[in-house]
Design a protein around this motif. Structure first.
Motif, PDB file in Angstrom:
ATOM      1  N   GLU A   8       0.683  -0.685  -3.273  1.00  0.00           N
ATOM      2  CA  GLU A   8       1.529  -0.673  -4.466  1.00  0.00           C
ATOM      3  C   GLU A   8       0.709  -0.898  -5.732  1.00  0.00           C
ATOM      4  OE1 GLU A   8       5.811  -2.226  -2.688  1.00  0.00           O
ATOM      5  OE2 GLU A   8       4.269  -3.686  -3.220  1.00  0.00           O
ATOM      6  N   HIS A   9      -0.329  -1.723  -5.630  1.00  0.00           N
ATOM      7  CA  HIS A   9      -1.200  -1.945  -6.795  1.00  0.00           C
ATOM      8  C   HIS A   9      -1.877  -0.646  -7.216  1.00  0.00           C
ATOM      9  CE1 HIS A   9      -4.478  -3.336  -9.317  1.00  0.00           C
ATOM     10  NE2 HIS A   9      -5.341  -2.809  -8.454  1.00  0.00           N
ATOM     11  N   PHE A  10      -2.456   0.080  -6.256  1.00  0.00           N
ATOM     12  CA  PHE A  10      -3.142   1.323  -6.604  1.00  0.00           C
ATOM     13  C   PHE A  10      -2.143   2.376  -7.087  1.00  0.00           C
ATOM     14  CE2 PHE A  10      -6.491  -0.454  -3.770  1.00  0.00           C
ATOM     15  CZ  PHE A  10      -7.544  -0.398  -4.672  1.00  0.00           C
ATOM     16  N   ARG A  11      -0.935   2.381  -6.532  1.00  0.00           N
ATOM     17  CA  ARG A  11       0.086   3.313  -7.022  1.00  0.00           C
ATOM     18  C   ARG A  11       0.432   3.021  -8.480  1.00  0.00           C
ATOM     19  NH1 ARG A  11       5.807   3.209  -4.082  1.00  0.00           N
ATOM     20  NH2 ARG A  11       5.762   1.100  -4.983  1.00  0.00           N
ATOM     21  N   SER A  12       0.499   1.738  -8.836  1.00  0.00           N
ATOM     22  CA  SER A  12       0.835   1.382 -10.219  1.00  0.00           C
ATOM     23  C   SER A  12      -0.228   1.847 -11.200  1.00  0.00           C
ATOM     24  CB  SER A  12       1.029  -0.138 -10.336  1.00  0.00           C
ATOM     25  OG  SER A  12      -0.207  -0.826 -10.183  1.00  0.00           O
ATOM     26  N   ARG A  13      -1.455   2.117 -10.675  1.00  0.00           N
ATOM     27  CA  ARG A  13      -2.533   2.641 -11.526  1.00  0.00           C
ATOM     28  C   ARG A  13      -2.491   4.165 -11.650  1.00  0.00           C
ATOM     29  NH1 ARG A  13      -6.546  -1.318 -12.363  1.00  0.00           N
ATOM     30  NH2 ARG A  13      -5.466  -3.324 -12.293  1.00  0.00           N
ATOM     31  N   GLY A  14      -1.450   4.791 -11.109  1.00  0.00           N
ATOM     32  CA  GLY A  14      -1.296   6.235 -11.219  1.00  0.00           C
ATOM     33  C   GLY A  14      -2.014   7.025 -10.145  1.00  0.00           C
ATOM     34  N   LEU A  15      -2.378   6.390  -9.032  1.00  0.00           N
ATOM     35  CA  LEU A  15      -3.129   7.059  -7.976  1.00  0.00           C
ATOM     36  C   LEU A  15      -2.199   7.515  -6.854  1.00  0.00           C
ATOM     37  CD1 LEU A  15      -6.192   4.637  -7.705  1.00  0.00           C
ATOM     38  CD2 LEU A  15      -6.036   6.781  -8.984  1.00  0.00           C
ATOM     39  N   HIS A  16      -2.674   8.519  -6.106  1.00  0.00           N
ATOM     40  CA  HIS A  16      -2.014   8.934  -4.879  1.00  0.00           C
ATOM     41  C   HIS A  16      -2.630   8.118  -3.737  1.00  0.00           C
ATOM     42  CE1 HIS A  16       0.203  12.108  -6.726  1.00  0.00           C
ATOM     43  NE2 HIS A  16      -0.882  12.771  -7.110  1.00  0.00           N
ATOM     44  N   VAL A  17      -1.827   7.289  -3.103  1.00  0.00           N
ATOM     45  CA  VAL A  17      -2.309   6.366  -2.077  1.00  0.00           C
ATOM     46  C   VAL A  17      -1.798   6.812  -0.714  1.00  0.00           C
ATOM     47  CG1 VAL A  17      -2.405   3.959  -1.342  1.00  0.00           C
ATOM     48  CG2 VAL A  17      -2.201   4.510  -3.770  1.00  0.00           C
ATOM     49  N   LEU A  18      -2.671   6.759   0.277  1.00  0.00           N
ATOM     50  CA  LEU A  18      -2.272   7.003   1.667  1.00  0.00           C
ATOM     51  C   LEU A  18      -2.288   5.662   2.387  1.00  0.00           C
ATOM     52  CD1 LEU A  18      -1.523   8.967   3.917  1.00  0.00           C
ATOM     53  CD2 LEU A  18      -3.959   9.283   4.366  1.00  0.00           C
ATOM     54  N   LEU A  19      -1.104   5.158   2.753  1.00  0.00           N
ATOM     55  CA  LEU A  19      -0.969   3.885   3.464  1.00  0.00           C
ATOM     56  C   LEU A  19      -0.771   4.176   4.938  1.00  0.00           C
ATOM     57  CD1 LEU A  19      -0.439   0.801   3.699  1.00  0.00           C
ATOM     58  CD2 LEU A  19       1.959   1.301   3.136  1.00  0.00           C
ATOM     59  N   MET A  20      -1.668   3.648   5.783  1.00  0.00           N
ATOM     60  CA  MET A  20      -1.569   3.854   7.225  1.00  0.00           C
ATOM     61  C   MET A  20      -1.466   2.502   7.917  1.00  0.00           C
ATOM     62  SD  MET A  20      -4.145   7.061   7.877  1.00  0.00           S
ATOM     63  CE  MET A  20      -5.507   6.491   6.894  1.00  0.00           C
ATOM     64  N   LEU A  27      12.591  -4.020   9.044  1.00  0.00           N
ATOM     65  CA  LEU A  27      11.936  -2.714   9.194  1.00  0.00           C
ATOM     66  C   LEU A  27      12.179  -1.799   7.986  1.00  0.00           C
ATOM     67  CD1 LEU A  27      10.111  -1.365  11.270  1.00  0.00           C
ATOM     68  CD2 LEU A  27      12.146  -0.382  12.332  1.00  0.00           C
ATOM     69  N   PRO A  28      13.422  -1.582   7.560  1.00  0.00           N
ATOM     70  CA  PRO A  28      13.595  -0.714   6.368  1.00  0.00           C
ATOM     71  C   PRO A  28      13.021  -1.315   5.098  1.00  0.00           C
ATOM     72  CG  PRO A  28      15.693  -1.674   7.055  1.00  0.00           C
ATOM     73  CD  PRO A  28      14.702  -1.982   8.134  1.00  0.00           C
ATOM     74  N   ARG A  29      13.011  -2.644   4.980  1.00  0.00           N
ATOM     75  CA  ARG A  29      12.426  -3.259   3.783  1.00  0.00           C
ATOM     76  C   ARG A  29      10.940  -2.935   3.679  1.00  0.00           C
ATOM     77  NH1 ARG A  29      15.077  -8.982   5.169  1.00  0.00           N
ATOM     78  NH2 ARG A  29      17.234  -8.546   4.561  1.00  0.00           N
ATOM     79  N   LEU A  30      10.260  -2.913   4.828  1.00  0.00           N
ATOM     80  CA  LEU A  30       8.838  -2.590   4.824  1.00  0.00           C
ATOM     81  C   LEU A  30       8.618  -1.096   4.566  1.00  0.00           C
ATOM     82  CD1 LEU A  30       5.847  -3.379   5.382  1.00  0.00           C
ATOM     83  CD2 LEU A  30       6.303  -2.870   7.796  1.00  0.00           C
ATOM     84  N   LEU A  31       9.330  -0.248   5.298  1.00  0.00           N
ATOM     85  CA  LEU A  31       9.080   1.187   5.221  1.00  0.00           C
ATOM     86  C   LEU A  31       9.539   1.790   3.896  1.00  0.00           C
ATOM     87  CD1 LEU A  31      10.089   2.261   8.849  1.00  0.00           C
ATOM     88  CD2 LEU A  31       7.864   1.528   7.994  1.00  0.00           C
ATOM     89  N   GLU A  32      10.565   1.214   3.274  1.00  0.00           N
ATOM     90  CA  GLU A  32      11.072   1.765   2.016  1.00  0.00           C
ATOM     91  C   GLU A  32      10.151   1.478   0.831  1.00  0.00           C
ATOM     92  OE1 GLU A  32      13.508   3.635   0.960  1.00  0.00           O
ATOM     93  OE2 GLU A  32      14.486   4.000   2.872  1.00  0.00           O
ATOM     94  N   ARG A  33       9.158   0.636   1.018  1.00  0.00           N
ATOM     95  CA  ARG A  33       8.252   0.332  -0.090  1.00  0.00           C
ATOM     96  C   ARG A  33       7.291   1.483  -0.381  1.00  0.00           C
ATOM     97  NH1 ARG A  33       6.059  -5.696   0.963  1.00  0.00           N
ATOM     98  NH2 ARG A  33       4.835  -5.192  -0.902  1.00  0.00           N
ATOM     99  N   ALA A  34       7.089   2.366   0.577  1.00  0.00           N
ATOM    100  CA  ALA A  34       6.289   3.570   0.318  1.00  0.00           C
ATOM    101  C   ALA A  34       7.135   4.573  -0.456  1.00  0.00           C
ATOM    102  CB  ALA A  34       5.800   4.164   1.628  1.00  0.00           C
ATOM    103  N   GLY A  35       6.486   5.539  -1.051  1.00  0.00           N
ATOM    104  CA  GLY A  35       7.201   6.568  -1.809  1.00  0.00           C
ATOM    105  C   GLY A  35       6.623   6.742  -3.200  1.00  0.00           C
ATOM    106  N   ASN A  36       7.290   7.533  -4.014  1.00  0.00           N
ATOM    107  CA  ASN A  36       6.847   7.835  -5.374  1.00  0.00           C
ATOM    108  C   ASN A  36       7.554   6.941  -6.383  1.00  0.00           C
ATOM    109  OD1 ASN A  36       5.377   9.917  -4.269  1.00  0.00           O
ATOM    110  ND2 ASN A  36       6.840  11.506  -4.836  1.00  0.00           N
ATOM    111  N   ASP A  37       6.838   6.615  -7.450  1.00  0.00           N
ATOM    112  CA  ASP A  37       7.487   6.047  -8.628  1.00  0.00           C
ATOM    113  C   ASP A  37       6.998   6.832  -9.842  1.00  0.00           C
ATOM    114  OD1 ASP A  37       4.975   5.084  -9.208  1.00  0.00           O
ATOM    115  OD2 ASP A  37       5.467   2.970  -8.948  1.00  0.00           O
TER     116      ASP A  37
END
Length: 444
Positions: free
Chosen positions: A241-253, A288-298
């Motif tokens: 989420e930190h790297f996403r806030s910097r405008g980057l495309h992040v791949l979380l695995m 489970l949904p709380r964790l998985l829903e944190r991915a995505g676009n903003d």
């Protein structure tokens, strides 16, 4: 044994709660303490009255008799009357550009021996939920470098997908290939509940130096406490989420979300939650949904989430697999039958689905991969007859075409673990296959 000294040093900056108590009871992995009044999530230090040794614990519940604490380490040396000191809370993790190329534990501290981390800000472990109305739509394809995904199962930036497979079918190897070949700016990789040996193997063989240079790895092995395994998923997601806030495309695995669910089960049952399906308490299916829903676009960047799901006994209707499949935007199924035949990656494209594929690919791409999937399904239906020589050529034109094109389709879907297929190479493969699998009138 994990070193908690850096975490304690950071928490010493947080105002102390000023509460002390005593251990009155230990049952299984849970300690009960009286004399302290702390909120859930507080970190406590438990010390024996005599001898050396101490353990950090987190407040995970309470009742009329006291506060329930679960340790981050071993309970060796803890006895009735051991002192409990509430030392603060750790709802944040410190992050920064200096995390790239580093390997961290579940407390967010380095374990790679490369010195201290350069960090510049704090982010909350729990994250900040994204308003669904401000989520950017997914319209740009993510290149993984794996043809069997980029072709028939194309993913988009911000999509969440699960890799479903039994043990030993190649999930970690596939993750390493994706990490090396993806078009994302940053990889954040969580290795949770795995064997200690596999962490080093993944870093050196699956990920490699090139992949690690633009990655952050969070590791919590299977011998570590359930709290650490569960916390590792939060740490990795907060970093993404930190790297996403910097405008980057992040791949979380995350490898694997099943091990995280098992850690939640261990915690829930220890504090007295009632077991439901296969012993999983209700809190697991809420977390489970709380964790998985944190991915995505903003409106800044994107997090594409790839979560491995370990299916017990190759049962794809396992409770965690079933719940994850209903939350995620697609599922990639790895077949043991393909894996045992030496087919890597063992992606069963007919059992796999990318729900956003058609949004990020062209019509020509879609028609070609649909034709490929159809021919694979036709061949599978008649496979037994073909194998024993009972099928007569000319009986069914579609089956004839499936037999004629199968070798080339399998060549497209197979890929060595070290091979990375660029977007241009994958498109060239699809163009060649289009001439084979689609009649001339269909391509006109």
């Amino acid at each position: 044994m994990i070193d908690f000294a850096p975490a304690l040093e950071r928490m010493s900056e947080v105002p102390r709660l000023g509460h002390h108590g005593r251990i009155t009871r230990v049952v299984g992995l849970v300690m009960e303490a009286t004399g302290i009044d702390v909120p859930l999530g507080s970190i406590c230090r438990v010390r024996p009255l005599t001898g050396d040794g101490e353990v950090l614990a987190e407040a995970v519940g309470f009742h009329a008799s006291g506060v329930l604490l679960m340790p981050f380490g071993e309970l060796e040396g803890i006895h009735p009357g051991s002192s409990v000191e509430a030392i603060g809370r750790s709802p944040y993790i410190e992050v920064g550009q200096g995390l790239l190329g580093r390997v961290l534990n579940a407390m967010g501290d380095p374990i790679d021996g490369l010195g201290p981390l350069r960090r510049d800000t704090r982010v909350p472990l729990a994250g900040v939920p994204i308003n669904p109305l401000v989520r950017e739509t997914i319209e740009e394809a993510l290149v993984t470098g794996v043809r069997s995904i980029d072709g028939p199962l194309t993913l988009g930036h911000g999509q969440r997908v699960g890799i479903f497979a039994g043990s030993g079918v190649g999930k970690s190897s596939l993750l390493g290939s994706i990490a090396r070949g993806s078009s994302a700016d940053v990889n954040v990789i969580a290795l949770l509940g795995e064997r200690g040996r596999e962490v080093r193997d993944f870093l050196h063989h699956s990920l490699g130096e090139e992949g690690l240079s633009r990655s952050v790895v969070v590791a919590a092995t299977g011998d570590e406490a359930a709290l650490l395994r569960a916390r590792g998923a939060l740490v990795a997601t907060a970093i993404a989420e930190h790297f996403r806030s910097r405008g980057l495309h992040v791949l979380l695995m995350v490898d694997s979300v099943t091990r995280v669910a098992m850690a939640w089960r261990e915690i829930g049952l220890a504090v007295g939650e009632p077991p439901t399906t296969k012993g999983y308490p209700p809190s697991v299916f809420a977390n489970l949904p709380r964790l998985l829903e944190r991915a995505g676009n903003d409106d800044n960047g994107s997090i594409t989430g790839i979560y491995t799901v370990l299916v017990e006994g190759d049962d794809f209707n396992d409770p965690i697999a079933d719940a994850a499949r209903s939350i995620l935007d697609g599922h990639v199924v790895l077949s043991r039958r393909l894996a045992t035949s030496g087919h890597f990656p063992a992606v069963d494209v007919n059992e796999s689905v990318s729900r956003l594929r058609d949004r990020v690919i062209s019509d020509e791409h879609r028609k070609t991969v649909n034709a490929i999937q159809n021919l694979l399904a036709v061949y599978r239906e008649k496979e037994d007859l073909i194998a024993v020589g009972a099928y007569q050529a000319g009986s069914d034109p579609e089956v004839d075409q499936a037999i004629a094109t199968r070798a080339e389709i399998i060549r497209f879907l197979r890929q060595d673990t070290e091979e990375i297929s660029s977007q241009a190479e994958t498109e060239a493969w699809l163009n060649r296959l289009s001439n084979l699998v689609r009649p001339a009138e269909a391509r006109a």
